[in-house]
Design an enzyme around this catalytic site. Structure first.
Site, short mmCIF file in Angstrom:
data_model
loop_
_atom_site.label_atom_id
_atom_site.label_comp_id
_atom_site.label_asym_id
_atom_site.label_seq_id
_atom_site.Cartn_x
_atom_site.Cartn_y
_atom_site.Cartn_z
N SER A 32 0.83 -1.21 0.00
CA SER A 32 0.00 0.00 0.00
C SER A 32 0.86 1.25 0.00
O SER A 32 1.92 1.29 0.61
CB SER A 32 -0.91 0.03 1.24
OG SER A 32 -1.65 1.24 1.28
N GLU A 34 -9.76 2.62 4.20
CA GLU A 34 -9.45 3.75 3.31
C GLU A 34 -10.72 4.32 2.68
O GLU A 34 -10.92 5.55 2.67
CB GLU A 34 -8.48 3.27 2.23
CG GLU A 34 -8.10 4.27 1.17
CD GLU A 34 -7.26 3.61 0.08
OE1 GLU A 34 -7.56 3.82 -1.12
OE2 GLU A 34 -6.31 2.88 0.43
N HIS A 83 -7.46 -2.94 5.00
CA HIS A 83 -6.85 -1.61 4.89
C HIS A 83 -7.61 -0.77 3.87
O HIS A 83 -7.94 0.39 4.12
CB HIS A 83 -5.38 -1.75 4.48
CG HIS A 83 -4.74 -0.49 3.97
ND1 HIS A 83 -5.01 0.02 2.71
CD2 HIS A 83 -3.86 0.36 4.53
CE1 HIS A 83 -4.33 1.15 2.54
NE2 HIS A 83 -3.62 1.37 3.62
N ASN A 84 -7.88 -1.35 2.71
CA ASN A 84 -8.56 -0.60 1.66
C ASN A 84 -10.00 -0.27 2.04
O ASN A 84 -10.51 0.79 1.67
CB ASN A 84 -8.51 -1.37 0.35
CG ASN A 84 -7.13 -1.32 -0.30
OD1 ASN A 84 -6.14 -1.03 0.36
ND2 ASN A 84 -7.07 -1.58 -1.59
N LYS A 121 -4.54 -6.40 3.66
CA LYS A 121 -4.52 -5.29 2.70
C LYS A 121 -5.95 -4.94 2.27
O LYS A 121 -6.29 -3.76 2.07
CB LYS A 121 -3.68 -5.67 1.49
CG LYS A 121 -3.70 -4.67 0.32
CD LYS A 121 -3.23 -3.28 0.74
CE LYS A 121 -2.85 -2.41 -0.44
NZ LYS A 121 -3.86 -2.28 -1.48
#
Length: 466
Positions: free
Chosen positions: A128, A190, A186-187, A183
């Site tokens: 990232s 986000e 995480h997105n 990940k």
């Protein structure tokens, strides 16, 4: 010629940036791209790093250029392209060679590949930070066999971002698809963080009548406090920018239809499978989907009238509301990761994940230091119940409540902030209303229910009446 330490396939924007980062950190790297001209141009433009880059024009040449046991990073589009690349490499690699998928893969694909009995070693790795992060220091989340991660860890730790304490933001997350799963979450965070910032921007623009430059100044001021983060920082920058074609504020000429690559949607889908409530992230995904429906939204405005109206809110209230929303959003994300560890048998280090996210990645934030400390105290405890964050929520929730209430009363769409408040109120209600749902389920489906007096699998009097 000295053999390359590592190889890389795919010299698109991210692949090229990552290759230069690896070379800059002192590791000779062999590169290959399906289009040979791209490889040649990349090498020609590598400047002072060209002597650490070995351009190759076939997969066989790439493999021959790397010192065994080989490690090859794939930076190709997620999905079938990864399977095709693995199949093409298979005849050329030995059982100790390692292929690393560093794209935005769905973790189910990574699980499948890890279990497929490939003739080489395989790792899935979340990266990232966008192009800038790939070039100068991303956050890296490895998934697969720990021994395979340990082999490449010196390279990955060298190229990763550094937190303020100097710790590299690269770590092993767990077996198989764990790195790509982390990940994905995480997105999802986000998406939610961006949506909440956009909602507050809308309140300032449409509710308070603030011009873009003043909004930029406000975000910049907030970025010097509790909200210090990459996303608030860039929000200040974009609000302050002017359109070079018209001189108008840049934000005022950008179409309000947000794109997405699907990783936020994956987060929402997996949360449902895990029974892990993440309503802020789900609301953010839905808001992006609605944003693309321009014709329907315009028809709605024509039928029902323009939505947002002027309102009275103080800027410190908006700041506090965004602080509360951010805490609630991250708490949901970490709770989802904790649930995945139990579901998939992964040994996930939640404080370690928070530390990896402190620099390099898109959701990097000053709050993550305190989140890492809170998770280290008790990884199974929801972040909202950690004393440090419970105190901050108690201070900020009244502002979030007023912001959501005033926004809704004056026609402002606040799906993510509203979802965060709704989830918080559910989480602080010892006796809720699901007893009504259980009674309904028993009435029409004889599903039974537990009683407050301890009797299990009981049925209501409506069953006897039937």
């Amino acid at each position: 010629m000295t053999k390359a330490k590592i190889g890389l396939i795919g010299l698109g924007t991210m692949g090229a940036a990552l290759a230069l980062n690896i070379a800059e950190k002192g590791f000779p790297i062999a590169v290959w791209n399906r289009t040979t001209e791209v490889t040649r141009r990349f090498h020609a433009q590598a400047g002072a790093l060209a002597d650490r880059v070995v351009p190759t024009e076939s997969l066989a040449e790439l493999v021959a250029a790397i010192a065994p046991p080989r490690a090859i990073v794939l930076m190709v589009p997620a999905g079938p392209a990864v399977d095709d690349q693995i199949a093409a490499l298979a005849p050329l690699l030995g059982p100790e060679d390692l292929v690393i998928d560093a794209g935005n893969a769905n973790f189910h694909d990574t699980d499948r590949r890890a279990a497929a009995g490939l003739p080489m070693r395989f790792l899935g790795m979340g990266v990232s930070g966008g192009e800038e992060g790939a070039r100068h220091g991303p956050a890296i989340m490895g998934g697969g066999a720990r021994a395979d991660w340990d082999r490449i860890a010196p390279v990955m730790e060298a190229i990763a971002a550094r937190a303020e304490d100097g710790t590299p933001c690269a770590a092993w997350m767990g077996e198989a698809g764990a790195g790509h799963f982390v990940k994905t979450v995480h997105n999802g965070i986000e998406y939610a963080d961006m949506q909440m910032i956009a909602e507050v921007y809308g309140l300032m623009r449409d509710g308070l009548g603030m011009p873009a430059a003043a909004i930029g100044e406000t975000f910049a001021a907030w970025n010097r406090g509790t909200l210090k983060s990459y996303l608030v920082e860039i929000s200040a920058a974009v609000a302050a920018a002017s359109d070079p074609l018209t001189g108008a504020p840049m934000l005022d000429v950008i179409l309000d239809a947000a794109g997405q690559k699907g990783t936020g949607r994956w987060t929402a889908i997996e949360a449902q499978h895990l029974a892990a409530p993440i309503p802020v992230i789900e609301a953010a995904v839905a808001a992006r989907n609605v944003s693309a429906r321009l014709d329907e939204r315009r028809a709605g405005e024509a039928r029902f009238g323009a939505g947002p109206q002027a309102l009275e809110l103080a800027l410190p209230e908006l700041e506090a509301a965004l602080i509360a929303g951010k805490i609630l959003c991250y708490a949901q994300g970490f709770a989802m990761i904790e649930a995945s560890g139990r579901a998939f048998g992964w040994r996930l280090d939640l404080p370690g994940i928070a530390r990896v996210w402190r620099a390099g990645c898109i959701i990097r934030s000053a709050m993550l230091n305190d989140m890492a400390s809170a998770l280290a105290e008790d990884p199974s405890r929801n972040l909202v119940l950690a004393p440090f964050f419970a105190e901050r929520l108690q201070a900020a929730i009244p502002a979030l409540r007023r912001v959501v209430a005033q926004g809704v009363l004056h026609g402002h769409a606040l799906p993510a902030l509203g979802a965060g408040l709704g989830w918080f109120d559910l989480m602080r209600t010892g006796r809720g209303t699901a007893n009504m749902i259980q009674a309904q389920r028993d009435f029409f489906g004889a599903h039974g229910f537990d009683r407050l007096d301890g009797q299990d699998n009981h049925h209501g009097p409506w069953a006897m009446a039937g």
